[in-house]
Design a protein around this motif. Structure first.
Motif, PDB file in Angstrom:
ATOM      1  N   LEU A 153       0.833  -1.201   0.000  1.00 24.07           N
ATOM      2  CA  LEU A 153       0.000   0.000   0.000  1.00 24.07           C
ATOM      3  C   LEU A 153       0.876   1.263   0.000  1.00 24.07           C
ATOM      4  N   ASP A 154       2.078   1.097  -0.560  1.00 26.65           N
ATOM      5  CA  ASP A 154       2.996   2.230  -0.670  1.00 26.65           C
ATOM      6  C   ASP A 154       2.610   3.052  -1.900  1.00 26.65           C
ATOM      7  N   PHE A 155       2.213   4.296  -1.661  1.00 28.61           N
ATOM      8  CA  PHE A 155       1.818   5.188  -2.757  1.00 28.61           C
ATOM      9  C   PHE A 155       2.877   6.271  -3.013  1.00 28.61           C
ATOM     10  N   SER A 156       4.135   6.010  -2.589  1.00 26.21           N
ATOM     11  CA  SER A 156       5.188   7.016  -2.734  1.00 26.21           C
ATOM     12  C   SER A 156       5.454   7.340  -4.194  1.00 26.21           C
ATOM     13  N   ASP A 157       5.234   6.339  -5.091  1.00 23.86           N
ATOM     14  CA  ASP A 157       5.475   6.626  -6.513  1.00 23.86           C
ATOM     15  C   ASP A 157       4.475   7.660  -7.033  1.00 23.86           C
ATOM     16  N   LEU A 158       3.217   7.564  -6.561  1.00 23.38           N
ATOM     17  CA  LEU A 158       2.215   8.543  -6.971  1.00 23.38           C
ATOM     18  C   LEU A 158       2.469   9.892  -6.300  1.00 23.38           C
ATOM     19  N   GLU A 159       2.919   9.853  -5.040  1.00 20.46           N
ATOM     20  CA  GLU A 159       3.238  11.099  -4.348  1.00 20.46           C
ATOM     21  C   GLU A 159       4.370  11.833  -5.071  1.00 20.46           C
ATOM     22  N   LYS A 160       5.356  11.072  -5.514  1.00 15.63           N
ATOM     23  CA  LYS A 160       6.480  11.684  -6.239  1.00 15.63           C
ATOM     24  C   LYS A 160       6.021  12.269  -7.567  1.00 15.63           C
ATOM     25  N   LYS A 161       5.077  11.594  -8.201  1.00 12.61           N
ATOM     26  CA  LYS A 161       4.588  12.053  -9.504  1.00 12.61           C
ATOM     27  C   LYS A 161       3.926  13.414  -9.385  1.00 12.61           C
ATOM     28  N   TYR A 162       3.207  13.648  -8.284  1.00 14.75           N
ATOM     29  CA  TYR A 162       2.467  14.904  -8.132  1.00 14.75           C
ATOM     30  C   TYR A 162       3.179  15.899  -7.211  1.00 14.75           C
ATOM     31  N   ILE A 535     -13.726   3.602  -4.001  1.00 15.95           N
ATOM     32  CA  ILE A 535     -12.644   3.455  -3.023  1.00 15.95           C
ATOM     33  C   ILE A 535     -13.215   3.552  -1.605  1.00 15.95           C
ATOM     34  N   GLY A 536     -14.198   4.439  -1.433  1.00 14.29           N
ATOM     35  CA  GLY A 536     -14.820   4.575  -0.116  1.00 14.29           C
ATOM     36  C   GLY A 536     -15.472   3.291   0.341  1.00 14.29           C
ATOM     37  N   GLU A 537     -16.142   2.555  -0.581  1.00 13.16           N
ATOM     38  CA  GLU A 537     -16.749   1.277  -0.220  1.00 13.16           C
ATOM     39  C   GLU A 537     -15.680   0.278   0.213  1.00 13.16           C
ATOM     40  N   LEU A 538     -14.527   0.308  -0.470  1.00 14.75           N
ATOM     41  CA  LEU A 538     -13.437  -0.596  -0.070  1.00 14.75           C
ATOM     42  C   LEU A 538     -12.928  -0.252   1.328  1.00 14.75           C
ATOM     43  N   LEU A 539     -12.813   1.049   1.620  1.00 13.50           N
ATOM     44  CA  LEU A 539     -12.253   1.470   2.903  1.00 13.50           C
ATOM     45  C   LEU A 539     -13.148   1.067   4.076  1.00 13.50           C
ATOM     46  N   LYS A 540     -14.443   0.888   3.814  1.00 13.69           N
ATOM     47  CA  LYS A 540     -15.343   0.473   4.889  1.00 13.69           C
ATOM     48  C   LYS A 540     -15.003  -0.924   5.381  1.00 13.69           C
ATOM     49  N   ARG A 541     -14.396  -1.723   4.509  1.00 14.52           N
ATOM     50  CA  ARG A 541     -14.119  -3.122   4.853  1.00 14.52           C
ATOM     51  C   ARG A 541     -12.720  -3.313   5.445  1.00 14.52           C
ATOM     52  N   VAL A 542     -11.994  -2.208   5.639  1.00 15.36           N
ATOM     53  CA  VAL A 542     -10.640  -2.329   6.203  1.00 15.36           C
ATOM     54  C   VAL A 542     -10.750  -2.697   7.682  1.00 15.36           C
ATOM     55  N   PRO A 543     -10.094  -3.792   8.123  1.00 14.96           N
ATOM     56  CA  PRO A 543     -10.149  -4.192   9.538  1.00 14.96           C
ATOM     57  C   PRO A 543      -9.285  -3.262  10.398  1.00 14.96           C
ATOM     58  N   GLU A 544      -9.911  -2.332  11.101  1.00 14.15           N
ATOM     59  CA  GLU A 544      -9.163  -1.327  11.844  1.00 14.15           C
ATOM     60  C   GLU A 544      -8.425  -1.908  13.042  1.00 14.15           C
ATOM     61  N   GLY A 545      -8.902  -3.027  13.557  1.00 13.86           N
ATOM     62  CA  GLY A 545      -8.261  -3.590  14.746  1.00 13.86           C
ATOM     63  C   GLY A 545      -6.838  -4.008  14.503  1.00 13.86           C
ATOM     64  N   GLN A 546      -6.480  -4.302  13.284  1.00 13.00           N
ATOM     65  CA  GLN A 546      -5.132  -4.754  12.981  1.00 13.00           C
ATOM     66  C   GLN A 546      -4.189  -3.598  12.603  1.00 13.00           C
ATOM     67  N   LEU A 547      -4.691  -2.343  12.656  1.00 14.99           N
ATOM     68  CA  LEU A 547      -3.888  -1.201  12.225  1.00 14.99           C
ATOM     69  C   LEU A 547      -3.220  -0.527  13.423  1.00 14.99           C
ATOM     70  N   THR A 548      -2.070   0.056  13.165  1.00 12.60           N
ATOM     71  CA  THR A 548      -1.389   0.865  14.182  1.00 12.60           C
ATOM     72  C   THR A 548      -2.109   2.205  14.317  1.00 12.60           C
ATOM     73  N   PRO A 549      -1.868   2.952  15.395  1.00  7.66           N
ATOM     74  CA  PRO A 549      -2.523   4.271  15.536  1.00  7.66           C
ATOM     75  C   PRO A 549      -2.225   5.202  14.347  1.00  7.66           C
ATOM     76  N   GLN A 550      -0.995   5.160  13.850  1.00 10.28           N
ATOM     77  CA  GLN A 550      -0.655   6.021  12.707  1.00 10.28           C
ATOM     78  C   GLN A 550      -1.434   5.604  11.467  1.00 10.28           C
ATOM     79  N   GLN A 551      -1.561   4.278  11.260  1.00  6.42           N
ATOM     80  CA  GLN A 551      -2.303   3.794  10.095  1.00  6.42           C
ATOM     81  C   GLN A 551      -3.791   4.129  10.216  1.00  6.42           C
ATOM     82  N   ARG A 552      -4.329   4.067  11.423  1.00  7.19           N
ATOM     83  CA  ARG A 552      -5.732   4.415  11.604  1.00  7.19           C
ATOM     84  C   ARG A 552      -5.963   5.901  11.304  1.00  7.19           C
ATOM     85  N   GLU A 553      -4.986   6.751  11.693  1.00  9.59           N
ATOM     86  CA  GLU A 553      -5.092   8.183  11.393  1.00  9.59           C
ATOM     87  C   GLU A 553      -5.060   8.421   9.882  1.00  9.59           C
TER      88      GLU A 553
END
Length: 821
Positions: A153-162, A535-553
């Motif tokens: 889920l590394d989007f650094s290539d897109l971040e660099k592009k813009y 994308i929003g529908e996909l994000l609803k299915r993300v299991p938040e319990g397995q995420l770190t505090p930074q990832q949840r933010e």
């Protein structure tokens, strides 16, 4: 000159009344002179960059800001101060709007709309792949047939592009206020109606802002809270005040030093007055002409009073010194006046003409500051000689009628011991001088040019220092370049071309980012909104319990971004829209180009100008790019282009003028030689003294060529008429040469007291030049003349036909005797 001086000596009252009337007229005209230290004023109106600035001011309004900085309070109080101050500043009649917040939140919330639909699809694909992988590995019955890692889920290539785009730069700061919590500082930006080039308006608007601040109870924001003002308007005021102060201090000190030296030189208060009276009249006449021709003085011509005063006093030292010597020989006052002005005055006229021609060559420069300096200095040199011919003989005639006679101590010429040393050690002194000059010439490859614009603007002023800190806090330059366009299509074309150029140059690009109102509203928003909903529908299915505090933010921020709705220009924050609004209100026509380089870096500004110039509009026309950086680039290019031609032209003009006025090429070359040798010696000495050329002090070189040549003219002229007594001529003329060069050095040396670094560098380089010329004129040149004279005598002694040698010396060539002889 001798006849005119004798006439004024016989009719002193008439001459002095005429001089006084001209002086009164000159002073009345000069009292309306004003100082213009504006950078744009250095170039003529014919330059494209200057015309673009004027067009920009008409359409866009003022560039730059009045910046109020609040310091030493906690972040909450700093925000409160900004909120309280903004409406009060906006109420001022000369302020268009006030900006206290960034558009960071808005652009972060709508950031995904600035991605292309294809890249949004890629974001959706990566998230879907990761969710599929997580579901499979969460199933206890799932057996992986390979050890493939989880989809990234590394989007650094897109971040660099813009990265580097306007939206990224405008949304990169975490705070919505222009606030630096660690420095305990907040910034309030007030946009005035009129350009900072209008000094009267700048003074008025800054004083009004100060008035608003004085009315505030600043203690409520904390015990140590205080405010400062910076920005383009305050910087212009501070620079103007500094130069005005420098003019007053330098001129006063120069006057005092000249008075002190003249008294030590002549040991007579009356003699001091005799020298200064023509100088005062000549300066009054000169500045009267300046007022009629220009109406104002610039960064350089403001100091011409001190410089011309020093150069003018040099004529007086030679003329009065010769007059006193002739009176000591028993001549009458009128006879001594006629003789002094016939010979010494003739030499003064030649040197003044030569100096004036050199200055007039400088006056051919396209750079207005150099051109006006050259014209005014050239006219001033001639006017000063005229003032001496009119005023000095008249005053001498007047005091002679009153029974004044010079004291014996004033008319006696003390033999200079150095003259005897030069006679006995002429060969050694010549050889040592040649070796020293040759050694200095080896340093020429180390000579450097300083491209820092601090020579034009003092970067050490408090407002300049604080302005740089404000730029760092904001994150980009407060004064972008502006490309003038007339439609949304032209804006889009300009933005596309500049972004392409920036990408092509990569790390070498001097453009930080490009922004236009149209480019801040992305296209295909409805299409992108549909993808964002998926994308929003996909994000609803993300299991938040397995995420770190930074990832949840990060997940929560992403959910906010995908819920963002499409927007139009009207939905943009007011702080963004008003930056693209001209004087006529909302409309099209402006693309802002923010430089990445420090605008005090001359080389970088030249590269920036090359990078943005030549941008084409859809119809094929070149877009107009306006901004002080473009003016700076033109100034630098003009100086670099013209310098070799001005130096060569000055040298050739001096040589030609002396050839014509002195009657022979050999004599002209001899008179010019000390100037040329001292000039090359100074160039070699500069690296050893850690001195560099800059955009202002480079004019010292043609000035030195024109102002130091007169010493050689005076010495050669006197030796030609009294060659039988070298020590007497050397003692009398050498004293006058020393005094003349010292008073000239005082005029330029006064600039050493200037706080402005560019003016200070002019004074430093000029004094090194005068000092080197003095050393060569008093030691090297007389020794060389004696060596050449000795060789000539030896040649005559061994010549079998003295008559032929005499004819050769006269330039007629040898004759064979004929019967008629």
């Amino acid at each position: 000159m001798g006849a005119l001086a004798a006439h004024n000596h016989r009719r002193p009252v008439t001459a002095l009344v005429c001089a006084l009337l001209l002086s009164v007229v000159g002073l009345l005209s000069a009292r309306h002179l004003s100082l213009n230290a504006n950078l744009v004023g250095l170039l003529p109106d014919s330059f494209e960059s200057v015309q673009a600035i004027h067009t920009l001011e008409e359409r866009f309004g003022a560039q730059g800001w009045v910046v109020v900085v609040g310091e030493d309070a906690d972040p909450a109080q700093l925000k409160r101060f900004a909120d309280d101050l903004a409406p009060k500043l906006e109420a001022l009649p000369g302020i268009r709007y006030v900006e206290i917040t960034r558009p960071s939140s808005f652009f972060r919330g709508h950031a995904l709309y600035f991605l292309s639909p294809e890249d949004l699809k890629e974001v959706e694909r990566r998230i879907d792949a990761r969710l599929t992988w997580e579901r499979q590995h969460a199933n206890p019955l799932f057996v992986s047939l390979d050890d493939a890692p989880a989809p990234s889920l590394d989007f650094s290539d897109l971040e660099k592009k813009y990265a580097g785009g306007a939206v990224t730069r405008l949304s990169s700061h975490p705070s919505d206020y222009y606030l630096d919590a660690s420095a305990r500082r907040v910034v309030v930006l007030a946009k005035p109606e009129t350009s900072s080039a209008d000094l009267a308006f700048s003074t008025k608007i800054v004083e009004e802002v100060r008035g608003v601040l004085k009315q505030q109870d600043l203690s409520k924001y904390g015990p140590g809270f205080h405010t400062e003002i910076t920005g383009s308007f305050q910087k212009k005021m501070d620079q103007q005040a500094q130069i005005t102060r420098d003019v007053a201090v330098s001129s006063t000190v120069a006057t005092v030093l000249v008075l002190l030296y003249l008294f030590l030189h002549f040991r007579s208060a009356l003699s001091v007055g005799l020298v200064l009276a023509p100088v005062g009249a000549g300066l009054a006449w000169t500045y009267g002409l300046v007022a009629m021709a220009y109406g104002q003085v610039n960064l350089l011509t403001a100091f011409l009073g001190a410089i011309l005063g020093g150069l003018g006093v040099e004529h007086g030292i030679h003329l009065l010194g010769r007059y006193l010597a002739l009176r000591g020989e028993g001549r009458s006052s009128e006879d001594a006046t006629r003789e002094a002005f016939t010979h010494t005055g003739g030499a003064a006229l030649v040197s003044a003409l030569v100096a004036a021609l050199t200055f007039f060559v400088l006056g051919t420069s396209q750079l207005r500051a150099f051109r006006e300096f050259g014209v005014i200095a050239g006219v001033g040199m001639l006017v000063l000689v005229l003032a001496y011919v009119v005023v000095l003989p008249a005053v001498l005639g007047l005091v002679a009628r009153w029974g004044w006679t010079p004291r014996a101590s004033s008319t006696e010429t003390t033999e200079a011991p150095l003259g005897r040393v030069i006679i006995h050690r002429r060969g050694l002194l010549t050889a040592v001088s040649v070796l020293v000059v040759a050694g200095l010439l080896t340093q020429l490859p180390r000579l450097r040019f300083d491209y820092d614009i601090s020579s034009l603007q003092d970067q050490r002023l408090d407002s300049f220092v604080l302005d740089r800190a404000v730029n760092q806090l904001i994150g980009y330059s407060q004064v972008p370049l502006v490309v003038l366009t007339n439609s949304r299509g032209e804006e889009a074309a300009v933005v596309q071309q500049l972004q392409a150029r920036k990408q092509q140059r990569g790390a070498d690009s001097t453009v930080d980012f490009v922004a236009a109102l149209a480019s801040l509203v992305p296209d295909r928003q409805q299409e992108k909104q549909a993808i964002l909903e998926d994308i929003g529908e996909l994000l609803k299915r993300v299991p938040e319990g397995q995420l770190t505090p930074q990832q949840r933010e990060q997940l929560e921020e992403l959910r906010v971004q995908v819920r963002a709705k499409p927007f139009t220009e009207a939905d943009l924050p007011r702080s963004v829209r008003q930056q693209f609004e001209g004087r006529g209100g909302p409309g099209t026509g402006f693309v802002l180009v923010y430089p990445s380089a420090d605008q005090s870096n001359g080389q970088a500004m030249r590269q920036l100008a090359k990078e943005v110039r030549g941008v084409k509009l859809p119809d094929g026309r070149a877009a107009v790019v306006a901004g002080e950086a473009m003016v700076q680039a033109d100034i630098f290019d003009t100086v670099a282009h013209e310098a070799p031609y001005i130096l060569l032209g000055s040298t050739l003009t001096v040589l030609l003028a002396m050839w014509i006025t002195l009657g022979g090429l050999r004599t002209a070359l001899l008179c010019l030689m000390p100037t040329v040798v001292s000039l090359f010696a100074v160039l070699g000495l500069m690296p050893l003294l850690h001195m560099e050329f800059n955009y202002l002090n480079i004019l010292v070189i043609p000035v030195l060529i024109g102002t130091t040549v007169d010493a050689g003219v005076h010495l050669i002229t006197r030796l030609a008429s009294q060659s039988s007594d070298f020590v007497r001529v050397y003692s009398e003329t050498g004293k006058a040469i020393c005094g003349g060069l010292l008073t000239s050095a005082v005029g330029f040396g006064a600039l050493l007291l200037a706080d402005h670094p560019g003016l200070n560098s002019i004074g430093a380089l000029a004094n090194v030049g005068f000092g080197m010329n003095l050393l060569i004129m008093l030691v090297t040149f007389p020794a060389l003349l004696l060596v050449l004279s000795e060789r000539k005598r030896r040649h005559r002694a061994v010549s079998p036909r003295p008559r032929d040698a005499h004819l050769l010396e006269e330039g007629r060539g040898p004759h064979r005797p004929t019967p008629s002889h």
